[in-house]
Scaffold this motif. Sequence first.
Motif, PDB file in Angstrom:
ATOM      1  N   UNK A   8       0.847  -1.187   0.000  1.00 56.06           N
ATOM      2  CA  UNK A   8       0.000   0.000   0.000  1.00 56.06           C
ATOM      3  C   UNK A   8       0.885   1.241   0.000  1.00 56.06           C
ATOM      4  N   UNK A   9       0.628   2.146  -0.923  1.00 52.57           N
ATOM      5  CA  UNK A   9       1.460   3.339  -1.049  1.00 52.57           C
ATOM      6  C   UNK A   9       0.632   4.587  -1.269  1.00 52.57           C
ATOM      7  N   UNK A  10       1.298   5.683  -1.577  1.00 52.24           N
ATOM      8  CA  UNK A  10       0.617   6.966  -1.777  1.00 52.24           C
ATOM      9  C   UNK A  10      -0.475   6.870  -2.843  1.00 52.24           C
ATOM     10  N   UNK A  11      -1.643   7.379  -2.504  1.00 53.42           N
ATOM     11  CA  UNK A  11      -2.770   7.396  -3.434  1.00 53.42           C
ATOM     12  C   UNK A  11      -3.575   6.111  -3.478  1.00 53.42           C
ATOM     13  N   UNK A  53       3.220  -9.627  10.309  1.00 53.07           N
ATOM     14  CA  UNK A  53       2.201 -10.664  10.104  1.00 53.07           C
ATOM     15  C   UNK A  53       1.010 -10.196   9.266  1.00 53.07           C
ATOM     16  N   UNK A  54       1.103  -9.009   8.687  1.00 50.64           N
ATOM     17  CA  UNK A  54       0.020  -8.490   7.853  1.00 50.64           C
ATOM     18  C   UNK A  54       0.621  -7.810   6.626  1.00 50.64           C
ATOM     19  N   UNK A  55      -0.088  -7.908   5.491  1.00 48.35           N
ATOM     20  CA  UNK A  55       0.490  -7.362   4.255  1.00 48.35           C
ATOM     21  C   UNK A  55      -0.619  -6.971   3.279  1.00 48.35           C
ATOM     22  N   UNK A  56      -0.312  -5.920   2.529  1.00 41.84           N
ATOM     23  CA  UNK A  56      -1.164  -5.502   1.420  1.00 41.84           C
ATOM     24  C   UNK A  56      -0.463  -5.853   0.112  1.00 41.84           C
ATOM     25  N   UNK A  70      -5.566  -8.118   0.701  1.00 43.06           N
ATOM     26  CA  UNK A  70      -4.913  -7.844   1.974  1.00 43.06           C
ATOM     27  C   UNK A  70      -4.958  -9.085   2.849  1.00 43.06           C
ATOM     28  N   UNK A  71      -3.893  -9.302   3.590  1.00 45.29           N
ATOM     29  CA  UNK A  71      -3.806 -10.357   4.590  1.00 45.29           C
ATOM     30  C   UNK A  71      -3.678  -9.669   5.945  1.00 45.29           C
ATOM     31  N   UNK A  72      -4.666  -9.866   6.816  1.00 42.91           N
ATOM     32  CA  UNK A  72      -4.638  -9.259   8.143  1.00 42.91           C
ATOM     33  C   UNK A  72      -4.792 -10.335   9.209  1.00 42.91           C
ATOM     34  N   UNK A  81      -8.507 -12.667   4.905  1.00 46.97           N
ATOM     35  CA  UNK A  81      -8.362 -12.081   3.574  1.00 46.97           C
ATOM     36  C   UNK A  81      -9.355 -10.930   3.471  1.00 46.97           C
ATOM     37  N   UNK A  82      -8.874  -9.775   3.025  1.00 48.94           N
ATOM     38  CA  UNK A  82      -9.748  -8.600   2.910  1.00 48.94           C
ATOM     39  C   UNK A  82      -9.485  -7.859   1.615  1.00 48.94           C
ATOM     40  N   UNK A  83     -10.498  -7.118   1.182  1.00 53.67           N
ATOM     41  CA  UNK A  83     -10.388  -6.143   0.092  1.00 53.67           C
ATOM     42  C   UNK A  83      -9.790  -6.721  -1.189  1.00 53.67           C
TER      43      UNK A  83
END
Length: 159
Positions: A8-11, A53-56, A70-72, A81-83
């Motif tokens: 996840x980055x700018x914008x 332990x979490x990543x986009x 996403x992994x949360x 798993x999200x989004x």
Amino acid sequence: MTVDLKDLGPGDIDWLVDQHAWLYARDEGFDDSFPVLVRQILEGFARDHDPACEKSFIAWDGDQRLGSIFCVREDDETAKLRLFLLVPEARGRGLGRTLLEACMGFARDKGYRRMALWTHQSHRAACALYEKSGWRLVRSEPKVSFGTEVVEQGYEVDL
């Protein structure tokens, strides 16, 4: 199509909120409460996530965003798993499988024993992909969410 998976980055938050709002209003009839929830989830992730332990995963082709997953952390043994989103022009090319495999692989590598997700029955292509990837349907119930009737579903997979 050459795809890069980036954090996840700018914008990205604004883009993801806009894409979720537009696609879910168009395809599902969701009202304006849905993008509010998406923004809350994304801003919470950006502010509070634990990179251990979490990543986009934001899928890019050159300078164009194509989707996300996403992994949360849900608990010590379960990742959520999200989004999971693909723009229409990126569908049918295997990118959904690539994103799902990256997310599941990350969860497995971080020691999670299972993953869970929440979706809607109307997302037939995504549900078929989940089932082909070993996920099992554990819950299905009709509800009214975001101003429309839906069938909410929960899936789980052992890693």
